[in-house]
Design a protein around this motif. Structure first.
Motif, PDB file in Angstrom:
ATOM      1  N   ASP A 120      -3.100   2.926  -5.050  1.00 33.84           N
ATOM      2  CA  ASP A 120      -3.028   2.857  -6.562  1.00 33.84           C
ATOM      3  C   ASP A 120      -1.896   2.475  -7.306  1.00 33.84           C
ATOM      4  N   ARG A 121      -1.896   2.498  -8.591  1.00 34.24           N
ATOM      5  CA  ARG A 121      -0.617   2.009  -9.421  1.00 34.24           C
ATOM      6  C   ARG A 121       0.377   0.765  -8.840  1.00 34.24           C
ATOM      7  N   GLY A 122      -0.260   0.094  -8.022  1.00 36.05           N
ATOM      8  CA  GLY A 122       0.733  -0.798  -7.303  1.00 36.05           C
ATOM      9  C   GLY A 122       1.505  -0.403  -6.291  1.00 36.05           C
ATOM     10  N   ALA A 123       1.249   0.699  -5.712  1.00 35.67           N
ATOM     11  CA  ALA A 123       2.023   0.993  -4.554  1.00 35.67           C
ATOM     12  C   ALA A 123       2.088   0.234  -3.359  1.00 35.67           C
ATOM     13  N   TRP A 124       2.991   0.270  -2.501  1.00 35.20           N
ATOM     14  CA  TRP A 124       3.051  -0.649  -1.277  1.00 35.20           C
ATOM     15  C   TRP A 124       2.858   0.122  -0.008  1.00 35.20           C
ATOM     16  N   HIS A 125       2.201   1.310  -0.340  1.00 32.82           N
ATOM     17  CA  HIS A 125       1.736   1.886   0.825  1.00 32.82           C
ATOM     18  C   HIS A 125       0.552   2.565   0.483  1.00 32.82           C
ATOM     19  N   ALA A 126      -0.428   2.557   1.407  1.00 34.09           N
ATOM     20  CA  ALA A 126      -1.827   3.127   1.383  1.00 34.09           C
ATOM     21  C   ALA A 126      -2.284   4.144   2.344  1.00 34.09           C
ATOM     22  N   TYR A 127      -3.555   4.757   2.336  1.00 27.83           N
ATOM     23  CA  TYR A 127      -3.871   5.846   3.068  1.00 27.83           C
ATOM     24  C   TYR A 127      -5.476   5.669   3.243  1.00 27.83           C
ATOM     25  N   ALA A 153       0.931   9.136  -8.172  1.00 24.56           N
ATOM     26  CA  ALA A 153       1.745   9.634  -9.346  1.00 24.56           C
ATOM     27  C   ALA A 153       2.525   8.329  -9.870  1.00 24.56           C
ATOM     28  N   SER A 154       2.809   7.372  -9.349  1.00 20.37           N
ATOM     29  CA  SER A 154       3.686   6.299  -9.798  1.00 20.37           C
ATOM     30  C   SER A 154       3.361   5.246  -8.877  1.00 20.37           C
ATOM     31  N   ASN A 155       3.937   4.006  -9.018  1.00 20.63           N
ATOM     32  CA  ASN A 155       4.106   2.806  -8.245  1.00 20.63           C
ATOM     33  C   ASN A 155       4.676   2.752  -6.926  1.00 20.63           C
ATOM     34  N   ARG A 156       5.349   4.107  -6.578  1.00 20.74           N
ATOM     35  CA  ARG A 156       5.971   4.074  -5.310  1.00 20.74           C
ATOM     36  C   ARG A 156       5.785   5.614  -4.681  1.00 20.74           C
ATOM     37  N   THR A 157       4.931   6.408  -5.414  1.00 18.37           N
ATOM     38  CA  THR A 157       4.764   7.913  -4.931  1.00 18.37           C
ATOM     39  C   THR A 157       3.618   8.403  -4.997  1.00 18.37           C
ATOM     40  N   ALA A 158       3.058   8.962  -4.128  1.00 17.64           N
ATOM     41  CA  ALA A 158       1.717   9.535  -3.785  1.00 17.64           C
ATOM     42  C   ALA A 158       1.856  10.956  -4.079  1.00 17.64           C
TER      43      ALA A 158
END
Length: 725
Positions: A67-74, A153-158
């Motif tokens: 989500d939010r454009g993050a570069w890691h996924a779950y 929470a952001s494009n880099r943080t879950a």
């Protein structure tokens, strides 16, 4: 049992929260079934190796959430795989351009009491659920109720939360901790890239510099970091770590505590510094992060499902979730947020031009600002006359851009061809959703330049009908290189009409001064020229809206002229279908068979009513295009029809959309509705919890190629939310 109170009560999306004091971050009913959109996608699965994909294939066999454009996924633990309980699967991280699993479950929650483990594997009826915007797992074990939830929470943080409730009458003191083990790549320098280290508030993974162009790209500055809100102590042993909460959770009768931690993945120290405030805020005020996230997802769901029949609303939400998971925020050479084709595919984690145009049309249904951003992400690399390497291509949009441009070792970046001209349609579609006149003003000159490029560099005989082709580029050194690039430019790579064995060749194009400015296929393509008619019509609408009446009139006159030429030269009355024509002779290339490109004149409003009626007969014929899943890329009667062929039979949802919209345009609404229902029902998993696929077998409905494909999702949303043409 806890109950969520929703900030927006109109739709139950996931886990809405109300602000709470810092001691309790959030509350959860654990009643996943309360959401009508729970588990629209099956996101359960646990990898056994760092390389995604069965047997080392290029496509992952586990669906993920980001989500939010993050570069890691779950993903979620798989029910029955008890060793994975208490950890969210992954993360799957992008080594700039390539997906890899960092762990089977990096942060596994461990609970104990008086030195005795409380094993989540012993839980009664554990539940694992994906919700719009969140992943959740819940357990009832040894008198405790444990609910874990992950969101971004952001494009880099879950943000991950674990609420532990004492279901009994006696007070309890519960020790909490976490553990995890790295999944290393099997070989090569990438095997040694990740390394664990303890931090004052958790654990981190650093990455060595590895420049394996086709497999793994890191600069040595990447970092994955877990930070806990409560004081913790971490020990690292090799590839395994353990973290323990310094203080136990003291729970009175029916008391509860929430553990909060963040998991951040950044590429550079600058990114980490920029993201740090959002990560700290998520830990300090997690209830606000959750409430804001819930409100955003309520908006997404409300927009995606507005006016959609109840039996298709879950599919609409699945489509939105698919696009959001493939959203990547600006990083590396990518200057704006965009949507990639599929995080599941090793090769699909960049931005392609015609993918972007179609994806923007679907994304605009629920997030027009993101749709604008993805359009800008491609125009960031529009060629200008000031280009040092290709000034002759001023106006062109490259095929694909990635985290790494060629100067930084990028092997996937592609400027040897462009892609079909659907950018004006995308811009106008976004404008119709949000009325952003400033966006129209910004894009109009860029769209006009792109349109002009096609006629300057892709009209070999200057007759007003264009051809697909190739740029002047080192990768286009031979005639075969150029033919392949031209086929790529069409987007229909291996379609029979571009097959060298069936006569497809290329010719060079020159400027008035004799300079070679590119190459063209020796055939004028019906889809390209129909797209260009639509481009002219749309540019006329934009010009009208911006007050440029003279330009609008000129675009409309040109559109009428090209449409008449397509009607006259490309329609074959004997077969009732549109075909490419041979450059120079004008001969229709009917021997290469009917292709789905023949529906584009209907979508663009180019066909005469009589031609549309003839085309309709082919679209409704089981021997042509009315297969089990309708609209194969090559008709069932073609000698080149292959149900599993990439562009020789497979059903792609963009062309299905064009066909359905074309039928609607010419008054065949009932046919369009029936064929759309047939497609949704017979494409495997589409109406269930299966991923939206890159394409489908027309004969069986079997899913094919990449999972979670963005333009499939976008076109399904576009079908549900039609716009004026």
């Amino acid at each position: 049992m806890f109950r969520w109170r929703t900030a927006l009560a109109a739709i139950t999306v996931g886990a809405a929260v109300l602000p709470s004091p810092p001691a309790v971050a959030s509350e959860s009913s654990g009643n996943e079934a309360a959401s009508p959109y729970a588990d629209v996608l099956d996101l359960q699965g646990v990898p056994t190796s760092a390389l995604p994909g069965s047997a080392g294939g290029d496509v992952s066999d586990i669906n993920v959430f980001a989500d939010r454009g993050a570069w890691h996924a779950y993903a979620l633990p798989k029910a029955g795989d008890t060793a994975s309980y208490g950890a969210f699967t992954g993360p799957l991280y992008l080594a700039q351009e390539y997906p890899w699993w960092l762990s089977a479950g990096f942060s596994r929650l461990n609970l104990s009491e008086a030195g005795h483990p409380i094993n989540l594997a012993d839980a009664r009826d554990p539940a694992f659920s994906s919700l719009p915007g969140a992943l959740r797992q819940s357990f009832e074990v040894d008198g405790l109720r444990v609910v874990m939830e992950l969101r971004y929470a952001s494009n880099r943080t879950a943000l991950v939360q674990a609420t532990v409730e004492n279901a009994g009458q006696r007070s309890r003191s519960i020790s909490a901790g976490w553990s995890g083990t790295l999944l290393r790549p099997d070989a090569g320098p990438e095997h040694d890239a990740p390394r664990l280290s303890a931090t004052k508030d958790g654990v981190a993974v650093g990455f060595a510099k590895v420049r394996e162009t086709n497999d793994y790209l890191t600069d040595g500055t990447e970092r994955f970091q877990v930070a806990h809100a409560d004081p913790v102590t971490t020990t690292v042993t090799g590839d395994t770590y353990t973290t323990t909460n310094d203080a136990p959770l003291v729970l009175g009768p029916h008391g509860r505590r929430t553990l909060n931690w963040t998991e951040s993945y950044t590429f550079t120290p600058a990114e980490a510094a920029a993201d740090a405030p959002a990560a700290r805020r998520a830990l300090a005020q997690p209830w606000r992060t959750v409430a804001e996230d819930d409100a955003r997802w309520h908006g997404y769901v409300a927009a995606a499902t507005h006016g959609v029949p109840p039996d298709r609303r879950r599919l609409a939400v699945k489509s939105a979730e698919t696009l959001i998971t493939n959203w990547r925020s600006a990083a590396g050479a990518l200057k704006h947020d965009g949507i990639t084709p599929a995080i599941s595919n090793k090769w699909f984690n960049g931005l392609w031009a015609w993918d972007t145009w179609k994806q923007a049309v679907g994304t605009a249904v629920f997030d027009p600002a993101l749709a604008e951003s993805q359009i800008r992400s491609m125009f960031d690399y529009q060629v200008t006359a000031a280009s040092a390497t290709r000034p002759q291509d001023a106006g062109m949009i490259p095929d694909a851009v990635f985290y790494n441009d060629p100067a930084h070792g990028g092997g996937n970046w592609n400027e040897r061809n462009s892609k079909p001209p659907l950018a004006s349609w995308a811009v106008w579609s976004v404008y119709q959703r949000n009325g952003d006149l400033g966006f129209l003003r910004e894009m109009y000159p860029k769209l006009a330049a792109y349109h002009a490029w096609w006629y300057r560099n892709r009209d070999h005989d200057h007759n007003g009908l264009a051809e697909y082709g190739a740029t002047v580029d080192p990768a286009n050194a031979t005639a075969e290189n150029k033919r392949l690039a031209a086929a790529w430019e069409s987007g229909m790579d291996n379609a029979p009409r571009f097959d060298a064995k069936l006569g497809a060749t290329v010719v060079d194009n020159t400027s008035p001064t004799g300079q070679v400015v590119g190459s063209s296929l020796a055939q004028e393509s019906v889809d390209l020229n129909s797209y260009l008619v639509m481009d002219k019509k749309t540019l006329a609408q934009i010009a009208d809206r911006l007050g440029d009446r003279r330009a609008a009139q000129a675009y409309r006159a040109s559109a009428a002229s090209v449409a008449a030429a397509v009607q006259r030269t490309m329609f074959d009355p004997a077969t009732g279908w549109f075909y490419d024509t041979e450059l120079g002779t004008g001969r229709r290339l009917t021997a290469r068979g009917k292709g789905i490109e023949g529906v584009i004149p209907l979508w663009a409003g180019v066909a005469t009513p009589g031609q549309a009626a003839a085309a309709r007969k082919n679209l409704l014929s089981p021997n042509e295009f009315d297969t089990r899943v309708p609209f194969p890329t090559t008709s069932a009667s073609s000698p080149y029809y292959q149900p599993t062929g990439y562009w020789r039979g497979a059903v792609w949802l963009d062309h299905a959309y064009f066909a359905l919209a074309g039928l609607q345009r010419y008054g065949y609404g009932a046919d369009s509705a029936a064929l759309a229902g047939q497609l949704r029902s017979n494409a495997a998993g589409m109406l269930g919890n299966g991923p939206l696929m890159e394409n489908y077998n027309p004969a069986t409905g079997a899913p094919m190629n990449s999972r979670g494909f963005s333009w499939s999702a976008a076109m399904l949303l576009a079908l549900e939310h039609p716009q004026r043409t």
